[in-house]
Design an enzyme around this catalytic site. Structure first.
Site, PDB file in Angstrom:
ATOM      1  N   THR A   6      65.051 -10.814  -6.676  1.00 21.98           N
ATOM      2  CA  THR A   6      64.246  -9.607  -6.853  1.00 21.98           C
ATOM      3  C   THR A   6      64.147  -8.804  -5.557  1.00 21.98           C
ATOM      4  O   THR A   6      64.238  -9.371  -4.462  1.00 21.98           O
ATOM      5  CB  THR A   6      62.833 -10.011  -7.317  1.00 21.98           C
ATOM      6  OG1 THR A   6      61.958  -8.886  -7.209  1.00 21.98           O
ATOM      7  CG2 THR A   6      62.245 -11.122  -6.448  1.00 21.98           C
ATOM      8  N   ASP A   7      63.892  -7.504  -5.699  1.00 22.96           N
ATOM      9  CA  ASP A   7      63.700  -6.682  -4.498  1.00 22.96           C
ATOM     10  C   ASP A   7      62.404  -7.046  -3.762  1.00 22.96           C
ATOM     11  O   ASP A   7      62.209  -6.647  -2.616  1.00 22.96           O
ATOM     12  CB  ASP A   7      63.721  -5.184  -4.840  1.00 22.96           C
ATOM     13  CG  ASP A   7      62.643  -4.760  -5.827  1.00 22.96           C
ATOM     14  OD1 ASP A   7      61.888  -5.625  -6.318  1.00 22.96           O
ATOM     15  OD2 ASP A   7      62.549  -3.545  -6.112  1.00 22.96           O
ATOM     16  N   GLU A   8      61.518  -7.782  -4.429  1.00 21.25           N
ATOM     17  CA  GLU A   8      60.246  -8.139  -3.777  1.00 21.25           C
ATOM     18  C   GLU A   8      60.449  -9.030  -2.553  1.00 21.25           C
ATOM     19  O   GLU A   8      59.547  -9.149  -1.728  1.00 21.25           O
ATOM     20  CB  GLU A   8      59.296  -8.818  -4.766  1.00 21.25           C
ATOM     21  CG  GLU A   8      58.916  -7.887  -5.888  1.00 21.25           C
ATOM     22  CD  GLU A   8      57.657  -8.282  -6.645  1.00 21.25           C
ATOM     23  OE1 GLU A   8      56.845  -9.053  -6.111  1.00 21.25           O
ATOM     24  OE2 GLU A   8      57.497  -7.801  -7.767  1.00 21.25           O
ATOM     25  N   TYR A  44      54.451 -15.302  -5.158  1.00 19.87           N
ATOM     26  CA  TYR A  44      55.641 -15.125  -5.995  1.00 19.87           C
ATOM     27  C   TYR A  44      56.849 -14.711  -5.159  1.00 19.87           C
ATOM     28  O   TYR A  44      57.906 -15.352  -5.200  1.00 19.87           O
ATOM     29  CB  TYR A  44      55.378 -14.069  -7.083  1.00 19.87           C
ATOM     30  CG  TYR A  44      56.663 -13.551  -7.714  1.00 19.87           C
ATOM     31  CD1 TYR A  44      57.433 -14.374  -8.530  1.00 19.87           C
ATOM     32  CD2 TYR A  44      57.129 -12.252  -7.460  1.00 19.87           C
ATOM     33  CE1 TYR A  44      58.629 -13.913  -9.092  1.00 19.87           C
ATOM     34  CE2 TYR A  44      58.306 -11.785  -8.022  1.00 19.87           C
ATOM     35  CZ  TYR A  44      59.060 -12.617  -8.829  1.00 19.87           C
ATOM     36  OH  TYR A  44      60.245 -12.166  -9.370  1.00 19.87           O
ATOM     37  N   LYS A  50      60.409 -16.684  -4.302  1.00 21.51           N
ATOM     38  CA  LYS A  50      61.742 -16.172  -4.626  1.00 21.51           C
ATOM     39  C   LYS A  50      62.603 -16.070  -3.360  1.00 21.51           C
ATOM     40  O   LYS A  50      63.794 -16.398  -3.382  1.00 21.51           O
ATOM     41  CB  LYS A  50      61.649 -14.803  -5.299  1.00 21.51           C
ATOM     42  CG  LYS A  50      61.052 -14.800  -6.693  1.00 21.51           C
ATOM     43  CD  LYS A  50      61.891 -15.544  -7.724  1.00 21.51           C
ATOM     44  CE  LYS A  50      63.205 -14.861  -8.052  1.00 21.51           C
ATOM     45  NZ  LYS A  50      63.936 -15.585  -9.146  1.00 21.51           N
TER      46      LYS A  50
HETATM   47  P1  NAD Z   1      59.923 -14.152 -17.568  1.00 21.52           P
HETATM   48  O1  NAD Z   1      58.672 -14.728 -16.996  1.00 21.52           O
HETATM   49  O2  NAD Z   1      59.842 -13.227 -18.724  1.00 21.52           O
HETATM   50  O3  NAD Z   1      60.895 -15.348 -17.996  1.00 21.52           O
HETATM   51  C1  NAD Z   1      61.049 -16.508 -17.265  1.00 21.52           C
HETATM   52  C2  NAD Z   1      61.565 -17.608 -18.195  1.00 21.52           C
HETATM   53  O4  NAD Z   1      61.758 -18.797 -17.424  1.00 21.52           O
HETATM   54  C3  NAD Z   1      60.582 -17.956 -19.319  1.00 21.52           C
HETATM   55  O5  NAD Z   1      61.266 -17.970 -20.563  1.00 21.52           O
HETATM   56  C4  NAD Z   1      60.091 -19.346 -18.960  1.00 21.52           C
HETATM   57  O6  NAD Z   1      59.791 -20.162 -20.101  1.00 21.52           O
HETATM   58  C5  NAD Z   1      61.274 -19.910 -18.178  1.00 21.52           C
HETATM   59  N1  NAD Z   1      60.883 -20.976 -17.244  1.00 21.52           N
HETATM   60  C6  NAD Z   1      59.831 -20.973 -16.391  1.00 21.52           C
HETATM   61  N2  NAD Z   1      59.780 -22.146 -15.729  1.00 21.52           N
HETATM   62  C7  NAD Z   1      60.840 -22.893 -16.167  1.00 21.52           C
HETATM   63  C8  NAD Z   1      61.324 -24.182 -15.838  1.00 21.52           C
HETATM   64  N3  NAD Z   1      60.704 -24.951 -14.939  1.00 21.52           N
HETATM   65  N4  NAD Z   1      62.437 -24.630 -16.451  1.00 21.52           N
HETATM   66  C9  NAD Z   1      63.078 -23.843 -17.373  1.00 21.52           C
HETATM   67  N5  NAD Z   1      62.650 -22.626 -17.738  1.00 21.52           N
HETATM   68  C10 NAD Z   1      61.544 -22.151 -17.131  1.00 21.52           C
HETATM   69  O7  NAD Z   1      60.674 -13.483 -16.343  1.00 21.52           O
HETATM   70  P2  NAD Z   1      61.722 -12.281 -16.317  1.00 21.52           P
HETATM   71  O8  NAD Z   1      60.990 -11.028 -16.071  1.00 21.52           O
HETATM   72  O9  NAD Z   1      62.647 -12.409 -17.477  1.00 21.52           O
HETATM   73  O10 NAD Z   1      62.506 -12.630 -14.971  1.00 21.52           O
HETATM   74  C11 NAD Z   1      63.683 -13.415 -14.986  1.00 21.52           C
HETATM   75  C12 NAD Z   1      64.205 -13.536 -13.570  1.00 21.52           C
HETATM   76  O11 NAD Z   1      64.462 -12.253 -13.042  1.00 21.52           O
HETATM   77  C13 NAD Z   1      63.211 -14.188 -12.604  1.00 21.52           C
HETATM   78  O12 NAD Z   1      63.921 -15.024 -11.744  1.00 21.52           O
HETATM   79  C14 NAD Z   1      62.595 -13.018 -11.853  1.00 21.52           C
HETATM   80  O13 NAD Z   1      62.195 -13.415 -10.570  1.00 21.52           O
HETATM   81  C15 NAD Z   1      63.768 -12.064 -11.814  1.00 21.52           C
HETATM   82  N6  NAD Z   1      63.431 -10.620 -11.719  1.00 21.52           N
HETATM   83  C16 NAD Z   1      62.566 -10.041 -12.613  1.00 21.52           C
HETATM   84  C17 NAD Z   1      62.324  -8.674 -12.544  1.00 21.52           C
HETATM   85  C18 NAD Z   1      61.396  -7.978 -13.518  1.00 21.52           C
HETATM   86  O14 NAD Z   1      61.132  -6.800 -13.347  1.00 21.52           O
HETATM   87  N7  NAD Z   1      60.912  -8.646 -14.558  1.00 21.52           N
HETATM   88  C19 NAD Z   1      62.956  -7.911 -11.560  1.00 21.52           C
HETATM   89  C20 NAD Z   1      63.834  -8.530 -10.656  1.00 21.52           C
HETATM   90  C21 NAD Z   1      64.067  -9.885 -10.775  1.00 21.52           C
HETATM   91  O1  TDX Z   2      47.512  -4.225 -15.298  1.00 20.89           O
HETATM   92  C1  TDX Z   2      48.235  -3.813 -14.378  1.00 20.89           C
HETATM   93  N1  TDX Z   2      47.866  -2.705 -13.674  1.00 20.89           N
HETATM   94  C2  TDX Z   2      48.589  -2.208 -12.637  1.00 20.89           C
HETATM   95  O2  TDX Z   2      48.198  -1.202 -12.033  1.00 20.89           O
HETATM   96  C3  TDX Z   2      49.482  -4.477 -14.019  1.00 20.89           C
HETATM   97  C4  TDX Z   2      49.921  -5.684 -14.760  1.00 20.89           C
HETATM   98  C5  TDX Z   2      50.189  -3.947 -12.961  1.00 20.89           C
HETATM   99  N2  TDX Z   2      49.765  -2.873 -12.283  1.00 20.89           N
HETATM  100  C6  TDX Z   2      50.591  -2.363 -11.157  1.00 20.89           C
HETATM  101  C7  TDX Z   2      50.952  -3.387 -10.103  1.00 20.89           C
HETATM  102  C8  TDX Z   2      52.317  -2.926  -9.644  1.00 20.89           C
HETATM  103  O3  TDX Z   2      52.169  -1.967  -8.621  1.00 20.89           O
HETATM  104  O4  TDX Z   2      51.828  -1.948 -11.712  1.00 20.89           O
HETATM  105  C9  TDX Z   2      52.933  -2.264 -10.864  1.00 20.89           C
HETATM  106  C10 TDX Z   2      53.884  -3.161 -11.620  1.00 20.89           C
HETATM  107  O5  TDX Z   2      53.247  -4.411 -11.802  1.00 20.89           O
HETATM  108  P1  TDX Z   2      53.986  -5.653 -12.518  1.00 20.89           P
HETATM  109  O6  TDX Z   2      54.456  -5.215 -13.864  1.00 20.89           O
HETATM  110  O7  TDX Z   2      53.073  -6.830 -12.418  1.00 20.89           O
HETATM  111  O8  TDX Z   2      55.287  -5.816 -11.620  1.00 20.89           O
HETATM  112  P2  TDX Z   2      55.501  -6.080 -10.045  1.00 20.89           P
HETATM  113  O9  TDX Z   2      54.324  -6.714  -9.443  1.00 20.89           O
HETATM  114  O10 TDX Z   2      56.005  -4.802  -9.457  1.00 20.89           O
HETATM  115  O11 TDX Z   2      56.686  -7.181 -10.114  1.00 20.89           O
HETATM  116  C11 TDX Z   2      57.776  -7.021 -11.052  1.00 20.89           C
HETATM  117  O12 TDX Z   2      58.934  -6.551 -10.429  1.00 20.89           O
HETATM  118  C12 TDX Z   2      59.676  -7.422  -9.628  1.00 20.89           C
HETATM  119  C13 TDX Z   2      58.079  -8.324 -11.805  1.00 20.89           C
HETATM  120  O13 TDX Z   2      56.895  -8.825 -12.403  1.00 20.89           O
HETATM  121  C14 TDX Z   2      58.700  -9.343 -10.914  1.00 20.89           C
HETATM  122  O14 TDX Z   2      59.053 -10.513 -11.673  1.00 20.89           O
HETATM  123  C15 TDX Z   2      59.928  -8.755 -10.305  1.00 20.89           C
HETATM  124  O15 TDX Z   2      60.473  -9.653  -9.382  1.00 20.89           O
END
Ligand code: NAD
Ligand code: TDX
Length: 339
Positions: A125-127, A153, A157
């Protein structure tokens, strides 16, 4: 080719499984997931009868089970999506983030080395780069931006990424890492901003915006993230990191207002609540490397992508109702009750 997709019942994993089956019908997909609160096996109903698809319920931290699976299946590629992924939960309870995002990664890499996996791909992730100032709009994250994390988090990562690079240098693991910005699209669990706001607005509930809503996120449709990962894991250079993002920066408040407008709901639903601890100000990806080296290009723009996404949630209300019953209500009360 046989590909292991871990975290396959989560948001991005689900979309990736569908992407692979559609775009590489010659390949076999083994979808693994522990089915934590974030994993939903029903997401994968659409491919359960596909002969090239198989689901395994397993914990990536379970070394014995993982080794047995790798021995039986002889994977060519491992794409690790499995993670604890929600920043707010990591602030409440960091430990499971360390166990899954660090130890789980180590177990998968040990198995990849032991059973001759040709490419290990880490979905990051970019985080991991921390945040950028709100006002310095000419600054972007590149692959050489130093890692500088803010939340448990993102620290977990970044630790995973560092371990992947250490396994490459020390043990010769063939690997790639992709670091993407915020995703939106179908099947996202409604703890994250966009589906949470859609669900609340649908029920005329308050929309809890942290702080003043001025933090900036760089949004990418999940389909474009999947196409980027697919390119990197198949064609990316061994040992390299690739950023994925589509230059779609938005203030949170503007995203929330867009959702309200699309749903024809009043802005009076917006409630400003206590800010997230350590809240990252701005994320912004420079995707030049993946664009020039691998020819990646996003298909979606935010305006049409967000409309399509809102429609998906409206057309899949049963999905939303199921994932927001039970434990979700407790989570929502704990996280937002006294905020
Ligand atoms: P998500 O939370 O929706 O899904 C994560 C999945 O991993 C779930 O299905 C969960 O059951 C499974 N999991 C958790 N612990 C586990 C374990 N110990 N063994 C096997 N499975 C397990 O997350 P997401 O948003 O789909 O993110 C997927 C990946 O992408 C993550 O690595 C996250 O860091 C990365 N990512 C997410 C975003 C975003 O915006 N959502 C952006 C950049 C990177
Ligand atoms: O209720 C809310 N109110 C609010 O203002 C929530 C849930 C979020 N926010 C804000 C926090 C952040 O600035 O919105 C922005 C986005 O929040 P999230 O959806 O929780 O995402 P973020 O914290 O940016 O992280 C996401 O992007 C990078 C994903 O959850 C991560 O898994 C990924 O790595």
């Amino acid at each position: 080719m046989k590909i292991l997709v871990t975290g396959a019942a989560g948001f991005i994993g689900t979309n990736f499984v569908y992407y692979e089956l559609e775009n590489h019908p010659e390949d076999q997909i083994v979808a693994l997931d522990l089915l934590t609160y974030a994993g939903n096996l029903k997401n994968l109903d659409g491919c359960k009868d596909n002969p090239n698809f198989k689901f395994v319920k397993m914990d990536i931290r379970d070394r014995e089970a993982i080794y047995k699976l790798f021995e039986e299946e002889q994977f060519d590629i491992v794409a690790n999506f499995a993670a604890e992924s929600h920043v707010d939960r990591s602030i409440e309870d960091p430990e499971v983030f360390l166990r899954t995002n660090i130890i789980g990664t180590e177990v998968l890499m040990d198995a990849s080395l032991k059973y001759g996996v040709k490419r290990y791909h880490q979905v990051s992730t970019d985080e991991v780069y921390g945040d950028l100032p709100l006002e310095a709009t000419d600054l972007f994250f590149t692959e050489s931006t130093p890692l500088h994390t803010s939340s448990p988090y993102s620290a977990s990562k970044a630790s995973g990424d560092l371990l992947v690079m250490a396994y490459h240098r020390t043990f010769g693991l063939n690997m790639s890492i992709s670091r993407c910005s915020n995703n939106y699209g179908p099947y996202q669990f409604p703890e994250k901003l966009i589906p949470l706001m859609i669900n609340n607005a649908r029920h005329d509930k308050n929309l809890p915006v942290y702080g003043e809503g001025l933090n900036v996120r760089d949004w990418l449709h999940v389909y474009d993230h999947c196409s980027g990962i697919d390119l990197v894991m198949r064609n990316g250079e061994n040992g390299e990191v690739y950023n994925i993002g589509g230059h779609n920066e938005r203030h949170n408040i503007d995203v929330v207002k867009t959702i309200l407008k699309e749903l024809d709901k009043p802005e009076s639903l917006i409630t400003y609540v206590t800010d997230r601890k350590g809240h990252d100000l701005r994320y912004a990806i420079d995707p030049t490397k993946i664009e020039t080296k691998l020819g990646w290009k996003p298909k979606y723009n935010f305006e049409s992508g967000i409309k399509e996404t809102i429609n998906w949630y409206l057309n899949n209300q049963q999905w939303m109702d199921e994932v927001t019953s039970g434990d979700y209500l407790k989570y929502y009360e704990e996280m937002y009750g006294n905020r």
